[in-house]
Motif scaffolding. Sequence first.
Motif, PDB file in Angstrom:
ATOM      1  N   UNK A   1       0.822  -1.212   0.000  1.00  0.00           N
ATOM      2  CA  UNK A   1       0.000   0.000   0.000  1.00  0.00           C
ATOM      3  C   UNK A   1       0.856   1.262   0.000  1.00  0.00           C
ATOM      4  N   UNK A   2       0.512   2.160  -0.927  1.00  0.00           N
ATOM      5  CA  UNK A   2       1.231   3.417  -0.980  1.00  0.00           C
ATOM      6  C   UNK A   2       0.261   4.544  -1.319  1.00  0.00           C
ATOM      7  N   UNK A   3       0.134   5.509  -0.422  1.00  0.00           N
ATOM      8  CA  UNK A   3      -0.608   6.730  -0.742  1.00  0.00           C
ATOM      9  C   UNK A   3       0.431   7.846  -0.742  1.00  0.00           C
ATOM     10  N   UNK A   4       0.202   8.930   0.012  1.00  0.00           N
ATOM     11  CA  UNK A   4       1.255   9.942   0.123  1.00  0.00           C
ATOM     12  C   UNK A   4       2.488   9.298   0.758  1.00  0.00           C
TER      13      UNK A   4
ATOM     14  N   UNK B   1      -8.964   8.583  -0.370  1.00  0.00           N
ATOM     15  CA  UNK B   1      -8.153   9.617  -1.010  1.00  0.00           C
ATOM     16  C   UNK B   1      -8.127  10.886  -0.168  1.00  0.00           C
ATOM     17  N   UNK B   2      -9.283  11.261   0.384  1.00  0.00           N
ATOM     18  CA  UNK B   2      -9.299  12.525   1.119  1.00  0.00           C
ATOM     19  C   UNK B   2      -8.520  12.398   2.428  1.00  0.00           C
ATOM     20  N   UNK B   3      -8.404  11.202   2.975  1.00  0.00           N
ATOM     21  CA  UNK B   3      -7.642  11.053   4.215  1.00  0.00           C
ATOM     22  C   UNK B   3      -6.162  10.784   3.927  1.00  0.00           C
ATOM     23  N   UNK B   4      -5.872   9.767   3.130  1.00  0.00           N
ATOM     24  CA  UNK B   4      -4.480   9.364   2.967  1.00  0.00           C
ATOM     25  C   UNK B   4      -3.741  10.104   1.848  1.00  0.00           C
TER      26      UNK B   4
ATOM     27  N   UNK C   1      -4.969  13.284   1.060  1.00  0.00           N
ATOM     28  CA  UNK C   1      -5.446  14.648   1.336  1.00  0.00           C
ATOM     29  C   UNK C   1      -6.016  15.299   0.075  1.00  0.00           C
ATOM     30  N   UNK C   2      -6.631  14.505  -0.780  1.00  0.00           N
ATOM     31  CA  UNK C   2      -7.182  15.018  -2.021  1.00  0.00           C
ATOM     32  C   UNK C   2      -8.200  14.010  -2.560  1.00  0.00           C
ATOM     33  N   UNK C   3      -9.494  14.354  -2.430  1.00  0.00           N
ATOM     34  CA  UNK C   3     -10.549  13.413  -2.815  1.00  0.00           C
ATOM     35  C   UNK C   3     -10.487  13.079  -4.306  1.00  0.00           C
ATOM     36  N   UNK C   4      -9.818  13.930  -5.073  1.00  0.00           N
ATOM     37  CA  UNK C   4      -9.747  13.668  -6.512  1.00  0.00           C
ATOM     38  C   UNK C   4      -8.782  12.544  -6.858  1.00  0.00           C
ATOM     39  N   UNK C   5      -8.026  12.096  -5.871  1.00  0.00           N
ATOM     40  CA  UNK C   5      -7.109  10.987  -6.120  1.00  0.00           C
ATOM     41  C   UNK C   5      -7.794   9.634  -5.945  1.00  0.00           C
ATOM     42  N   UNK C   6      -9.110   9.619  -6.111  1.00  0.00           N
ATOM     43  CA  UNK C   6      -9.867   8.384  -5.878  1.00  0.00           C
ATOM     44  C   UNK C   6      -9.384   7.240  -6.764  1.00  0.00           C
ATOM     45  N   UNK C   7      -8.940   7.566  -7.985  1.00  0.00           N
ATOM     46  CA  UNK C   7      -8.475   6.482  -8.860  1.00  0.00           C
ATOM     47  C   UNK C   7      -7.209   5.827  -8.300  1.00  0.00           C
ATOM     48  N   UNK C   8      -6.309   6.658  -7.754  1.00  0.00           N
ATOM     49  CA  UNK C   8      -5.112   6.091  -7.114  1.00  0.00           C
ATOM     50  C   UNK C   8      -5.501   5.266  -5.889  1.00  0.00           C
ATOM     51  N   UNK C   9      -6.436   5.821  -5.111  1.00  0.00           N
ATOM     52  CA  UNK C   9      -6.866   5.126  -3.891  1.00  0.00           C
ATOM     53  C   UNK C   9      -7.488   3.776  -4.238  1.00  0.00           C
ATOM     54  N   UNK C  10      -8.260   3.732  -5.338  1.00  0.00           N
ATOM     55  CA  UNK C  10      -8.881   2.465  -5.751  1.00  0.00           C
ATOM     56  C   UNK C  10      -7.799   1.436  -6.086  1.00  0.00           C
TER      57      UNK C  10
END
Lengths: 278, 319
Positions: free
Chosen positions: A85-88, B230-233, B235-244
Motif C-alpha cells: 500500500x502506498x498513498x502519500x 483519497x481525502x484522508x491518505x 489529502x485530495x478526494x480527486x485521487x480516488x483512482x489512485x486510492x482504488x
Amino acid sequence: MSWFKRKDKKFKDPEKKSIPDGLWDKCPSCDEILYRPELEKNLSVCHHCEHHFRVAPQVYVDLLLDKSSETHLYQNLESKDFLKFKAVKKYTDQIVTAKTKTGEKDAIKVYDGKINGESVVLGIMNFRFIGGSMGSVVGEAVSRAIQKAIKDKVPFLLVCASGGARMQEGAISLMQLAKTSTQLAKFAKNGGLYIPILTDPTTGGVTASYGMLGDVILAEPGALIGFAGPRVIKQTIGQDLPKGFQRSEFLLEKGFIDHIVSRSEMKEKISTLISLLT
Amino acid sequence: MSKFYLEFEKPVQELDNKIIELELSNDPNQSDINSIQKLKEKRFGLIEKNYSGLSRWQRVQLARHPNRPYSLDYINFFSPEFIELHGDRYFMDDPAVVSGLGKLGDKKVAFIGQQKGRNTKENLHRNFGMMRPEGYRKALRIMKLAEKFNLPVITFMDTIGAYPGIGAEERGQGEAIARNLLEMSGLRVPIVSVVIGEGASGGALGIGVCDRMLMLENTWYSVISPEGCASILYRDAKKADDAAEALKPTPKDLMEIGICDRIISEPNGGAHRDFVAAANELKSALLDELEQLSKIVPEDFLENRIQKYDKLGYFQENA
C-alpha cells in the motif's frame, strides 16, 4: 497577529520565554500550563479541569494491574504490508515511523495480570501508533486475548483508543471488525465478562465492533466516542455540531455507555464490577 | 429510464445507437438484418476486449453505474411473492435497507438488501442506500425472525457506507453495527451475502457477516470508499483512482486475500446491459450455495463461520 508588537528586539515577549522542552504541557481543555512531572503524578489528568490526556499503554498497566502481576502476551505480532500500500506515504514507512515514535510494535498490547488479586486479560490500545488503527495485528491480538479469557475463565478488559480500521490494509482491516465481534460472541456464550474502557478517541471500526459490545461499557471523561468522525459528519450535513457532541457525557445521556470513570478511580470501579459479576 | 454511458462505455454507445436505429427502421430488409447481426458481434467483441483490461477505478465506476440493478430489482425478479417487512420496532423504518420474506426457486428465504434510488426523489427517500441505526436494527429483527422459522438469510450489499449524521450518532450507529456483527456471527441459519454494487466499511459489513461471501464481477468491497481513502491518505478526494488501485477492492483482489468466496460473472458489458441474464446467474449461484450449506448442521457452519473470520489477517510473528 497581535495589535501591538514590541519593536525593540532587546526585550523578549515574556509569554514567549523559552521553557525547557518537555517539562510543561498546556491543557487543551482549560489552557492552563501544567508542570509535566506533576501532571504525570496525577495520572496525566489536569488538576484544574479534570481533562484526561491521552497516555501510553504503560500508564494503564501501572494504573490497573497489581504490581509485577503482569505478563506481556503476543508481543511478537507485527504488521505486514501485504497490499504493498502506498498513498502519500508508504505503509511500510508508516509502520517504521510509528515503531520508532512509540517504541511499540503495533497499536495494541495484551497482558494477563491481576486486578486486586483477580486474574484478568487486559488489552490496551495506543492512539499514537498510526492513530490506534485496527489492522491484522490488533484484530489477531484481540482475538487471541478473548480466546485466552475463555480458556482461563477470566474477565477481559480492553482500553480502547482508535481512529478506526487501518485503511492501509484494505478490506482485511474491515474484516477485523467481524473477527473480533465473532470471538466476543463466543466469549459471551461462555458466560465471559467483557468490559471495554473507551478513551479519547474511540471512533470508526472500533466503535462499530468491540467498543460497543461490552457487558458493561466504561468511558473516561470527555473522550470522543462515535462511529463517523465529527469532520465527516460536518462535511455531510453542512452545519456545525452541537457542543459536547460525541463526548462521553453525551453518550451517557443518550444511553450508549454505562458509566464514566476517571482514571483515579478506574481500578477500584473495575474491581468492584468484577466482584459483583463473577 | 434513459441509458447512461460511462466514459469508457462511449465506444459501445455508438454501436448501440447504430443497432437501435437499424432495428427501429420500418421495413428491415435482409441486408439490414445481416448488418444488425454483424454489429452485435462487433459490439460483443469490442466489450470483451475493452473490459478485460478495466482498471480498478473503472470497476468501481461500473459498480455504481446508474443503470445497475439494485436489491429490489433482484428480489422482485427472484420472488414475486416477496413481502417486505418494515421497521425496527424502536424508532422508525429505514428505507435505505429493504427486508422481508420470499422465495428463491422453491426455497423459502429472508432477503435483506441495501437499496439505492434511481433518481433524486427516490434517493432522498432511500438516503442513497446509506443506512441509519434503525436500518441495522430492522435487518437484525428480520434475521432473528428467519432464525426462529429456520429460513436461510440472503443479504445484498450496495452502499457507500453507513450514514454519517447527528441523529444516526445519537441513536448509536456504532452500537447498531457492532450488535449485528455479534448477532450474525451466531445466527443459527445459513447466511449468504452478495456484493451487488458497492460495499464500503462497517456500513456494508453490518449486514455482511456470512457463511459464504459472493461478489458480482463488477463490484467492489473495502474498508472505505476510494474517495474517502483519497481525502484522508492523499489529502485530495480527486485521487480516488489512485486510492482504488491502492485499496485493491475488486472481487479478484478479494478472492486472492481470502475474503471473497465466489465471483459471479456478469453478462457482456455488465449487469446493467442484460439484467435478466445477470439475475439468473446470481440466482443459480445462490441456489447452489444454499444447497451446499443445507447439508451442514448448524453447529458445524457456526464453527466454520468463526474460523473463517478468525483466519482473516496478515501479520508476522518472529520470536
